[in-house]
Design a protein around this motif. Structure first.
Motif, PDB file in Angstrom:
ATOM      1  N   VAL A 196       6.059   7.911   7.804  1.00  0.00           N
ATOM      2  CA  VAL A 196       4.780   8.601   7.613  1.00  0.00           C
ATOM      3  C   VAL A 196       3.840   8.139   8.719  1.00  0.00           C
ATOM      4  O   VAL A 196       3.598   6.937   8.866  1.00  0.00           O
ATOM      5  CB  VAL A 196       4.171   8.301   6.234  1.00  0.00           C
ATOM      6  N   THR A 197       3.335   9.085   9.497  1.00  0.00           N
ATOM      7  CA  THR A 197       2.436   8.775  10.611  1.00  0.00           C
ATOM      8  C   THR A 197       1.082   9.417  10.365  1.00  0.00           C
ATOM      9  O   THR A 197       0.998  10.608  10.057  1.00  0.00           O
ATOM     10  CB  THR A 197       3.002   9.291  11.946  1.00  0.00           C
ATOM     11  N   ILE A 198       0.016   8.639  10.479  1.00  0.00           N
ATOM     12  CA  ILE A 198      -1.358   9.127  10.319  1.00  0.00           C
ATOM     13  C   ILE A 198      -2.148   8.732  11.549  1.00  0.00           C
ATOM     14  O   ILE A 198      -2.216   7.544  11.896  1.00  0.00           O
ATOM     15  CB  ILE A 198      -2.033   8.535   9.063  1.00  0.00           C
ATOM     16  N   SER A 199      -2.730   9.700  12.225  1.00  0.00           N
ATOM     17  CA  SER A 199      -3.534   9.403  13.416  1.00  0.00           C
ATOM     18  C   SER A 199      -4.918  10.016  13.296  1.00  0.00           C
ATOM     19  O   SER A 199      -5.076  11.132  12.793  1.00  0.00           O
ATOM     20  CB  SER A 199      -2.840   9.910  14.686  1.00  0.00           C
ATOM     21  N   LEU A 200      -5.930   9.255  13.721  1.00  0.00           N
ATOM     22  CA  LEU A 200      -7.301   9.748  13.821  1.00  0.00           C
ATOM     23  C   LEU A 200      -7.588   9.974  15.296  1.00  0.00           C
ATOM     24  O   LEU A 200      -7.409   9.067  16.117  1.00  0.00           O
ATOM     25  CB  LEU A 200      -8.280   8.731  13.235  1.00  0.00           C
ATOM     26  N   THR A 201      -8.026  11.171  15.642  1.00  0.00           N
ATOM     27  CA  THR A 201      -8.167  11.534  17.054  1.00  0.00           C
ATOM     28  C   THR A 201      -9.523  12.184  17.331  1.00  0.00           C
ATOM     29  O   THR A 201     -10.239  12.572  16.410  1.00  0.00           O
ATOM     30  CB  THR A 201      -7.051  12.511  17.479  1.00  0.00           C
ATOM     31  N   ARG A 202      -9.833  12.296  18.612  1.00  0.00           N
ATOM     32  CA  ARG A 202     -11.025  13.032  19.034  1.00  0.00           C
ATOM     33  C   ARG A 202     -10.746  13.699  20.376  1.00  0.00           C
ATOM     34  O   ARG A 202      -9.847  13.288  21.117  1.00  0.00           O
ATOM     35  CB  ARG A 202     -12.234  12.105  19.136  1.00  0.00           C
ATOM     36  N   TRP A 203     -11.534  14.728  20.665  1.00  0.00           N
ATOM     37  CA  TRP A 203     -11.397  15.472  21.907  1.00  0.00           C
ATOM     38  C   TRP A 203     -12.312  14.833  22.955  1.00  0.00           C
ATOM     39  O   TRP A 203     -13.520  14.784  22.792  1.00  0.00           O
ATOM     40  CB  TRP A 203     -11.768  16.936  21.682  1.00  0.00           C
ATOM     41  N   VAL A 204     -11.734  14.355  24.044  1.00  0.00           N
ATOM     42  CA  VAL A 204     -12.494  13.689  25.097  1.00  0.00           C
ATOM     43  C   VAL A 204     -12.032  14.207  26.461  1.00  0.00           C
ATOM     44  O   VAL A 204     -10.846  14.120  26.786  1.00  0.00           O
ATOM     45  CB  VAL A 204     -12.318  12.151  25.049  1.00  0.00           C
ATOM     46  N   ALA A 205     -12.964  14.738  27.225  1.00  0.00           N
ATOM     47  CA  ALA A 205     -12.694  15.174  28.610  1.00  0.00           C
ATOM     48  C   ALA A 205     -11.477  16.087  28.699  1.00  0.00           C
ATOM     49  O   ALA A 205     -10.606  15.914  29.563  1.00  0.00           O
ATOM     50  CB  ALA A 205     -12.527  13.955  29.509  1.00  0.00           C
ATOM     51  N   GLY A 206     -11.409  17.050  27.792  1.00  0.00           N
ATOM     52  CA  GLY A 206     -10.341  18.040  27.853  1.00  0.00           C
ATOM     53  C   GLY A 206      -8.997  17.581  27.329  1.00  0.00           C
ATOM     54  O   GLY A 206      -7.987  18.269  27.503  1.00  0.00           O
ATOM     55  N   ALA A 207      -8.952  16.425  26.685  1.00  0.00           N
ATOM     56  CA  ALA A 207      -7.690  15.921  26.137  1.00  0.00           C
ATOM     57  C   ALA A 207      -7.940  15.281  24.781  1.00  0.00           C
ATOM     58  O   ALA A 207      -9.038  14.797  24.507  1.00  0.00           O
ATOM     59  CB  ALA A 207      -7.061  14.918  27.092  1.00  0.00           C
ATOM     60  N   ARG A 208      -6.920  15.264  23.946  1.00  0.00           N
ATOM     61  CA  ARG A 208      -7.042  14.644  22.633  1.00  0.00           C
ATOM     62  C   ARG A 208      -6.677  13.170  22.722  1.00  0.00           C
ATOM     63  O   ARG A 208      -5.596  12.803  23.135  1.00  0.00           O
ATOM     64  CB  ARG A 208      -6.151  15.352  21.611  1.00  0.00           C
ATOM     65  N   GLU A 209      -7.626  12.330  22.299  1.00  0.00           N
ATOM     66  CA  GLU A 209      -7.463  10.889  22.354  1.00  0.00           C
ATOM     67  C   GLU A 209      -7.150  10.340  20.965  1.00  0.00           C
ATOM     68  O   GLU A 209      -7.848  10.632  20.006  1.00  0.00           O
ATOM     69  CB  GLU A 209      -8.744  10.237  22.881  1.00  0.00           C
ATOM     70  N   VAL A 210      -6.105   9.542  20.867  1.00  0.00           N
ATOM     71  CA  VAL A 210      -5.769   8.884  19.605  1.00  0.00           C
ATOM     72  C   VAL A 210      -6.634   7.634  19.470  1.00  0.00           C
ATOM     73  O   VAL A 210      -6.523   6.701  20.262  1.00  0.00           O
ATOM     74  CB  VAL A 210      -4.279   8.505  19.544  1.00  0.00           C
ATOM     75  N   MET A 211      -7.497   7.626  18.453  1.00  0.00           N
ATOM     76  CA  MET A 211      -8.397   6.498  18.236  1.00  0.00           C
ATOM     77  C   MET A 211      -7.793   5.433  17.330  1.00  0.00           C
ATOM     78  O   MET A 211      -8.056   4.237  17.486  1.00  0.00           O
ATOM     79  CB  MET A 211      -9.716   6.987  17.635  1.00  0.00           C
ATOM     80  N   ALA A 212      -7.004   5.877  16.349  1.00  0.00           N
ATOM     81  CA  ALA A 212      -6.426   4.943  15.378  1.00  0.00           C
ATOM     82  C   ALA A 212      -5.097   5.508  14.893  1.00  0.00           C
ATOM     83  O   ALA A 212      -4.898   6.727  14.862  1.00  0.00           O
ATOM     84  CB  ALA A 212      -7.367   4.717  14.210  1.00  0.00           C
ATOM     85  N   ARG A 263     -14.777   6.597  10.454  1.00  0.00           N
ATOM     86  CA  ARG A 263     -13.884   5.529  10.918  1.00  0.00           C
ATOM     87  C   ARG A 263     -13.255   4.862   9.684  1.00  0.00           C
ATOM     88  O   ARG A 263     -13.667   3.781   9.256  1.00  0.00           O
ATOM     89  CB  ARG A 263     -14.644   4.510  11.773  1.00  0.00           C
ATOM     90  N   SER A 264     -12.283   5.543   9.126  1.00  0.00           N
ATOM     91  CA  SER A 264     -11.633   5.042   7.923  1.00  0.00           C
ATOM     92  C   SER A 264     -10.894   3.736   8.227  1.00  0.00           C
ATOM     93  O   SER A 264     -10.195   3.639   9.232  1.00  0.00           O
ATOM     94  CB  SER A 264     -10.636   6.080   7.394  1.00  0.00           C
ATOM     95  N   PRO A 265     -11.031   2.729   7.356  1.00  0.00           N
ATOM     96  CA  PRO A 265     -10.345   1.468   7.605  1.00  0.00           C
ATOM     97  C   PRO A 265      -8.902   1.440   7.109  1.00  0.00           C
ATOM     98  O   PRO A 265      -8.114   0.595   7.540  1.00  0.00           O
ATOM     99  CB  PRO A 265     -11.186   0.446   6.833  1.00  0.00           C
ATOM    100  N   GLY A 270     -17.388   4.788  18.204  1.00  0.00           N
ATOM    101  CA  GLY A 270     -17.303   6.238  18.112  1.00  0.00           C
ATOM    102  C   GLY A 270     -16.469   6.677  16.925  1.00  0.00           C
ATOM    103  O   GLY A 270     -15.733   5.886  16.323  1.00  0.00           O
ATOM    104  N   ASN A 271     -16.592   7.943  16.574  1.00  0.00           N
ATOM    105  CA  ASN A 271     -15.893   8.503  15.418  1.00  0.00           C
ATOM    106  C   ASN A 271     -14.864   9.538  15.836  1.00  0.00           C
ATOM    107  O   ASN A 271     -15.029  10.210  16.868  1.00  0.00           O
ATOM    108  CB  ASN A 271     -16.885   9.147  14.456  1.00  0.00           C
ATOM    109  N   PRO A 272     -13.815   9.697  15.029  1.00  0.00           N
ATOM    110  CA  PRO A 272     -12.835  10.757  15.314  1.00  0.00           C
ATOM    111  C   PRO A 272     -13.407  12.120  14.952  1.00  0.00           C
ATOM    112  O   PRO A 272     -14.486  12.217  14.363  1.00  0.00           O
ATOM    113  CB  PRO A 272     -11.664  10.387  14.399  1.00  0.00           C
ATOM    114  N   ASP A 273     -12.676  13.173  15.283  1.00  0.00           N
ATOM    115  CA  ASP A 273     -13.042  14.506  14.819  1.00  0.00           C
ATOM    116  C   ASP A 273     -11.925  15.151  14.000  1.00  0.00           C
ATOM    117  O   ASP A 273     -12.127  16.183  13.379  1.00  0.00           O
ATOM    118  CB  ASP A 273     -13.450  15.423  15.979  1.00  0.00           C
ATOM    119  N   SER A 274     -10.739  14.524  13.994  1.00  0.00           N
ATOM    120  CA  SER A 274      -9.605  15.117  13.292  1.00  0.00           C
ATOM    121  C   SER A 274      -8.653  14.045  12.776  1.00  0.00           C
ATOM    122  O   SER A 274      -8.615  12.924  13.286  1.00  0.00           O
ATOM    123  CB  SER A 274      -8.822  16.057  14.225  1.00  0.00           C
ATOM    124  N   CYS A 275      -7.883  14.439  11.763  1.00  0.00           N
ATOM    125  CA  CYS A 275      -6.818  13.594  11.242  1.00  0.00           C
ATOM    126  C   CYS A 275      -5.521  14.394  11.249  1.00  0.00           C
ATOM    127  O   CYS A 275      -5.506  15.564  10.862  1.00  0.00           O
ATOM    128  CB  CYS A 275      -7.135  13.138   9.820  1.00  0.00           C
TER     129      CYS A 275
END
Length: 215
Positions: free
Chosen positions: A114-130, A91-93, A157-162
């Motif tokens: 410049v766009t930076i997104s931290l995401t994770r896979w939830v219930a079959g879809a990619r969720e943008v966390m930050a 969870r990078s600040p 929770g933590n992301p899985d991808s950037c």
């Protein structure tokens, strides 16, 4: 005498506590990823690891530090665009990068993004966390350091991808001479994280290459 000894012990405990807090605060590092410092080039116009999705890319040496940086340029066929995606589980600040925007003309209205997104896979879809979206059009010919905090939409929770997308211009009628120079992309590590490596994206956490430059 016993009272003095007790006071000394308490004083030492307080000093050690303060030292511990200082060490933890100072241990905060920065994550790199493959070619985040823009040093990896197969040749002057072939950039390693990143994906060139539009425009053109070239190696530059007039940078803030290191040997090389990247110049992302608009072309007649398409505006300049770079993309990058990699596994990332912290969870990078904050996200930091160096840039120099050079507008194609004095009358150009080009705006880079410049766009930076931290995401994770939830219930079959990619969720943008930050998410961070940095836009600018200042073209004074000097290098700047962008230091922006992530806005988290998910409280735990933590992301899985950037995912990173860089656009030299988001304008429909862009100027083909506009260039966005880039260097030193880093993600700040959470407080207290001093050593952690992502073997497939970086060798670990290292000192911030743009320390004391952020504005």
């Amino acid at each position: 005498m016993q009272s003095v000894t007790l006071q000394s012990i308490m004083k030492n405990i307080l000093l050690l506590s303060a030292l511990f807090i200082s060490v933890i605060a100072g241990a905060q590092g920065f994550y790199g990823f493959k070619n985040s410092d823009f040093e990896g080039w197969a040749n002057p116009t072939t950039f390693n690891d990143w994906t060139l999705a539009g425009g053109s890319i070239s190696r530059i040496t007039h940078i803030k530090d290191g040997a090389y940086g990247a110049a992302l340029k608009n072309e007649a066929s398409s505006s300049g665009q770079l993309t990058m995606a990699f596994p990332f589980t912290a969870r990078s600040p904050r996200f930091l990068f160096d840039y120099k925007f050079v507008s194609g003309s004095a009358t150009s209205t080009d705006t880079f993004e410049v766009t930076i997104s931290l995401t994770r896979w939830v219930a079959g879809a990619r969720e943008v966390m930050a998410l961070i979206i940095k836009r600018g059009n200042s073209s004074d010919g000097t290098w700047q350091t962008s230091s922006y905090p992530f806005s988290y939409f998910v409280p735990s929770g933590n992301p899985d991808s950037c995912f990173i997308t860089v656009n030299a211009s988001i304008n429909k009628n862009y100027n083909t001479a506009t260039v966005l120079n880039l260097d030193n992309f880093t993600l700040q590590a959470p407080v207290g994280v001093a050593q952690r490596g992502y073997s497939n994206i970086a060798s670990g956490v290292y000192p911030n290459p743009v320390k004391d430059k952020a504005t």
